[in-house]
Design a protein around this motif. Structure first.
Motif, PDB file in Angstrom:
ATOM      1  N   CYS A  29       0.837  -1.211   0.000  1.00 39.62           N
ATOM      2  CA  CYS A  29       0.000   0.000   0.000  1.00 39.62           C
ATOM      3  C   CYS A  29       0.865   1.251   0.000  1.00 39.62           C
ATOM      4  CB  CYS A  29      -0.867   0.040   1.267  1.00 39.62           C
ATOM      5  SG  CYS A  29      -1.954  -1.366   1.462  1.00 39.62           S
ATOM      6  N   GLU A  30       0.341   2.292  -0.614  1.00 37.12           N
ATOM      7  CA  GLU A  30       1.012   3.589  -0.569  1.00 37.12           C
ATOM      8  C   GLU A  30       0.237   4.529   0.332  1.00 37.12           C
ATOM      9  OE1 GLU A  30       1.546   4.787  -4.603  1.00 37.12           O
ATOM     10  OE2 GLU A  30       2.929   3.093  -4.977  1.00 37.12           O
ATOM     11  N   ARG A  31       0.787   5.719   0.514  1.00 39.67           N
ATOM     12  CA  ARG A  31       0.125   6.741   1.328  1.00 39.67           C
ATOM     13  C   ARG A  31      -1.295   6.976   0.824  1.00 39.67           C
ATOM     14  NH1 ARG A  31       1.292  12.990   1.591  1.00 39.67           N
ATOM     15  NH2 ARG A  31       0.632  13.378   3.724  1.00 39.67           N
ATOM     16  N   GLY A  32      -2.259   6.913   1.733  1.00 36.44           N
ATOM     17  CA  GLY A  32      -3.647   7.139   1.331  1.00 36.44           C
ATOM     18  C   GLY A  32      -4.368   5.880   0.892  1.00 36.44           C
ATOM     19  N   ASP A  33      -3.663   4.761   0.880  1.00 34.69           N
ATOM     20  CA  ASP A  33      -4.328   3.486   0.579  1.00 34.69           C
ATOM     21  C   ASP A  33      -4.909   2.904   1.860  1.00 34.69           C
ATOM     22  OD1 ASP A  33      -3.567   3.765  -2.019  1.00 34.69           O
ATOM     23  OD2 ASP A  33      -1.986   2.245  -1.974  1.00 34.69           O
ATOM     24  N   GLU A  34      -5.673   1.841   1.678  1.00 36.74           N
ATOM     25  CA  GLU A  34      -6.380   1.248   2.814  1.00 36.74           C
ATOM     26  C   GLU A  34      -6.194  -0.270   2.794  1.00 36.74           C
ATOM     27  OE1 GLU A  34     -10.738   2.131   3.955  1.00 36.74           O
ATOM     28  OE2 GLU A  34     -10.858   0.621   2.389  1.00 36.74           O
ATOM     29  N   TYR A  35      -6.136  -0.872   3.993  1.00 34.14           N
ATOM     30  CA  TYR A  35      -6.138  -2.339   4.036  1.00 34.14           C
ATOM     31  C   TYR A  35      -7.295  -2.815   4.895  1.00 34.14           C
ATOM     32  CZ  TYR A  35      -3.820  -3.038   8.684  1.00 34.14           C
ATOM     33  OH  TYR A  35      -3.512  -3.085  10.017  1.00 34.14           O
ATOM     34  N   LEU A  36      -7.900  -3.926   4.468  1.00 36.64           N
ATOM     35  CA  LEU A  36      -9.014  -4.536   5.191  1.00 36.64           C
ATOM     36  C   LEU A  36      -8.436  -5.549   6.164  1.00 36.64           C
ATOM     37  CD1 LEU A  36     -11.462  -5.246   2.206  1.00 36.64           C
ATOM     38  CD2 LEU A  36     -11.163  -3.134   3.518  1.00 36.64           C
ATOM     39  N   VAL A  37      -8.881  -5.469   7.404  1.00 36.99           N
ATOM     40  CA  VAL A  37      -8.248  -6.269   8.455  1.00 36.99           C
ATOM     41  C   VAL A  37      -9.266  -6.562   9.547  1.00 36.99           C
ATOM     42  CG1 VAL A  37      -7.429  -4.151   9.636  1.00 36.99           C
ATOM     43  CG2 VAL A  37      -6.191  -6.302   9.971  1.00 36.99           C
ATOM     44  N   GLY A  38      -9.090  -7.671  10.248  1.00 31.77           N
ATOM     45  CA  GLY A  38     -10.023  -8.021  11.321  1.00 31.77           C
ATOM     46  C   GLY A  38      -9.861  -7.123  12.543  1.00 31.77           C
ATOM     47  N   GLN A  39     -10.999  -6.866  13.206  1.00 33.76           N
ATOM     48  CA  GLN A  39     -10.971  -6.105  14.469  1.00 33.76           C
ATOM     49  C   GLN A  39     -10.026  -6.750  15.469  1.00 33.76           C
ATOM     50  OE1 GLN A  39     -12.214  -3.441  15.844  1.00 33.76           O
ATOM     51  NE2 GLN A  39     -13.971  -2.774  14.654  1.00 33.76           N
ATOM     52  N   LEU A  40      -9.948  -8.090  15.411  1.00 35.19           N
ATOM     53  CA  LEU A  40      -9.141  -8.820  16.396  1.00 35.19           C
ATOM     54  C   LEU A  40      -7.715  -9.069  15.918  1.00 35.19           C
ATOM     55  CD1 LEU A  40     -11.708 -11.602  17.422  1.00 35.19           C
ATOM     56  CD2 LEU A  40     -11.192  -9.464  18.629  1.00 35.19           C
ATOM     57  N   ALA A  41      -7.413  -8.628  14.690  1.00 31.84           N
ATOM     58  CA  ALA A  41      -6.111  -8.998  14.115  1.00 31.84           C
ATOM     59  C   ALA A  41      -4.965  -8.309  14.841  1.00 31.84           C
ATOM     60  CB  ALA A  41      -6.079  -8.628  12.637  1.00 31.84           C
ATOM     61  N   HIS A  42      -3.871  -9.048  14.951  1.00 32.08           N
ATOM     62  CA  HIS A  42      -2.692  -8.494  15.630  1.00 32.08           C
ATOM     63  C   HIS A  42      -2.210  -7.234  14.934  1.00 32.08           C
ATOM     64  CE1 HIS A  42       1.200  -8.462  17.702  1.00 32.08           C
ATOM     65  NE2 HIS A  42       0.619  -9.256  18.582  1.00 32.08           N
ATOM     66  N   THR A  43      -2.174  -7.251  13.599  1.00 34.42           N
ATOM     67  CA  THR A  43      -1.656  -6.075  12.864  1.00 34.42           C
ATOM     68  C   THR A  43      -2.485  -4.826  13.151  1.00 34.42           C
ATOM     69  OG1 THR A  43      -2.966  -6.711  10.960  1.00 34.42           O
ATOM     70  CG2 THR A  43      -0.665  -7.314  10.905  1.00 34.42           C
ATOM     71  N   TYR A  44      -3.766  -5.030  13.372  1.00 32.43           N
ATOM     72  CA  TYR A  44      -4.637  -3.878  13.630  1.00 32.43           C
ATOM     73  C   TYR A  44      -4.615  -3.460  15.098  1.00 32.43           C
ATOM     74  CZ  TYR A  44      -8.808  -1.121  14.347  1.00 32.43           C
ATOM     75  OH  TYR A  44      -9.671  -0.127  14.721  1.00 32.43           O
ATOM     76  N   ARG A  45      -4.665  -4.458  15.980  1.00 27.52           N
ATOM     77  CA  ARG A  45      -4.959  -4.180  17.382  1.00 27.52           C
ATOM     78  C   ARG A  45      -3.731  -4.106  18.274  1.00 27.52           C
ATOM     79  NH1 ARG A  45     -10.325  -5.462  19.417  1.00 27.52           N
ATOM     80  NH2 ARG A  45     -10.254  -5.485  21.694  1.00 27.52           N
ATOM     81  N   HIS A  46      -2.692  -4.839  17.916  1.00 23.78           N
ATOM     82  CA  HIS A  46      -1.566  -5.015  18.847  1.00 23.78           C
ATOM     83  C   HIS A  46      -0.230  -4.562  18.281  1.00 23.78           C
ATOM     84  CE1 HIS A  46      -4.128  -7.268  21.624  1.00 23.78           C
ATOM     85  NE2 HIS A  46      -4.580  -7.939  20.590  1.00 23.78           N
ATOM     86  N   GLU A  47      -0.260  -3.757  17.233  1.00 28.40           N
ATOM     87  CA  GLU A  47       1.020  -3.334  16.664  1.00 28.40           C
ATOM     88  C   GLU A  47       1.122  -1.810  16.640  1.00 28.40           C
ATOM     89  OE1 GLU A  47       1.799  -5.818  13.149  1.00 28.40           O
ATOM     90  OE2 GLU A  47       1.534  -7.611  14.388  1.00 28.40           O
TER      91      GLU A  47
END
Ligand SMILES: Cc1ncc(COP(=O)(O)O)c(C=O)c1O
Length: 337
Positions: A70-88
């Protein structure tokens, strides 16, 4: 100590330390550490991908992958519980200028396909550009069903999205499901695999994917401060783990099952879920801290909080599991008596 807080707490075994001490080294920022090169090639081969790249942590490996896709201004779809989203630490947004679009996980850890489809934005200046779907396997110990993963990746591809797997515990997923690591990784463009969880290395993750994507991730690794010098000493631990500690994960899974069975017989606590090497418990709030203290005095460590997670790993034996169950029983016998 019997440490059930996480599978990250393992100490390098004598055999692993010996392999680290004997590693042939070079300067990996210049690309000339032969042990790092050997690890990267070995993991790429097992995962069925073109190339591998060694990172100091899973957090950095995931982040460099997101930034490669992804570049600046892009978006990634991720789980609410996912480590990348929640714990990083929100790294994708903080350091990558990538907007996360969290999606509620279903009970089995998957992201429902209709929710993925609904979250993909049209190309319009009002919206961030949806570029990537990121899944996690195992997630909270659960193995994502292979057919689901196939469908999710197909959906992503049909909408022009790339796919990333946080495969911190991809080897647990492979061993538990009887699939090869290659099969677990096949639907994804990039996969981050950790060696410092159930595989028992002190440090290290390898990102695998195409040569082109990994060239981008290599640049971001340097920007993020992850270029390491004589890192073959660490890669040697990961190579040792790859050779000695993958198949034995089945023992951790069996131990977690025994642990769950033992704890199910204790009236005051509820085993919410057991999968691979993890057991999730519900403990009445008033017992959490006293239980944690009681166990600690007996050489057993847990994260004593409501909704506790216990994790088995290569430093927890079948006998340790029996000891832990007996100690928990002892606590409740005392507190009721
Ligand atoms: C699922 C998952 N992904 C990624 C990570 C990050 O790994 P690290 O602690 O090496 O940064 C962890 C760490 O526990 C994890 O559990």
């Amino acid at each position: 100590m019997i440490d059930l807080r996480s599978d990250t707490v393992t100490r390098p075994s004598p055999g692993m330390l010996k392999a680290m001490g004997a590693a042939e080294l070079g300067d990996d920022v210049w690309g000339d550490d032969p042990t790092v090169a050997r690890l990267q090639a070995a993991v790429a081969e097992r995962a069925g991908k073109q190339a591998g790249l060694f990172f100091p942590s899973g957090t950095q490996s995931n982040l460099a992958a997101l930034m490669a896709h992804c570049e600046r201004g892009d978006e990634y779809l991720v789980g609410q519980l996912a480590h990348t989203y929640r714990h990083e630490g929100g790294g994708a947004a903080v350091l990558g200028s990538i907007q996360p679009q969290p999606i509620e996980n279903a009970a089995d850890g998957s992201l429902p396909l209709e929710k993925i489809a609904a979250a993909i934005k049209p190309l319009d200046a009002h919206f961030a550009r949806t570029r990537l779907l990121a899944l996690e396997n195992t997630i909270h110990g659960m193995v994502l069903p292979a057919a689901y993963v196939e469908e999710a990746a197909r959906l992503a591809r049909s909408k022009g999205l790339a796919t990333h797997l946080d495969g911190a515990r991809a080897c647990n997923a492979a061993v538990a499901s009887g699939a090869s690591l290659e099969e677990i990784c096949a639907p994804f463009d990039t996969i981050s695999i950790c060696f410092s969880k159930g595989l028992g290395a002190p440090v290290g993750s390898v990102l695998v994917g195409s040569t082109e994507l990994l060239a981008r991730a290599h640049r971001w690794r340097k920007v993020l401060g992850g270029g390491m010098r004589q890192s073959g000493v660490l890669a040697a631990a990961c190579l040792y783990a790859l050779e000695h500690n993958v198949e034995r994960l089945a023992q951790d899974h069996a131990n977690a099952e025994t642990l769950a069975q033992g704890l199910r017989r204790i009236e005051e606590i509820q085993v919410r879920q057991q999968a691979t090497n993890m057991v999730f418990l519900q403990i009445p709030q008033r017992h959490c801290v006293p239980l944690g203290d009681f166990l600690k005095e007996r050489g057993i460590l847990i994260q004593a909080q409501y909704g506790t997670r216990l994790v088995t790993h290569l430093d927890v034996s079948a006998a340790d599991v029996e000891t832990a169950v007996a100690a928990v029983k002892g606590y409740f016998a005392d507190s009721n008596g």
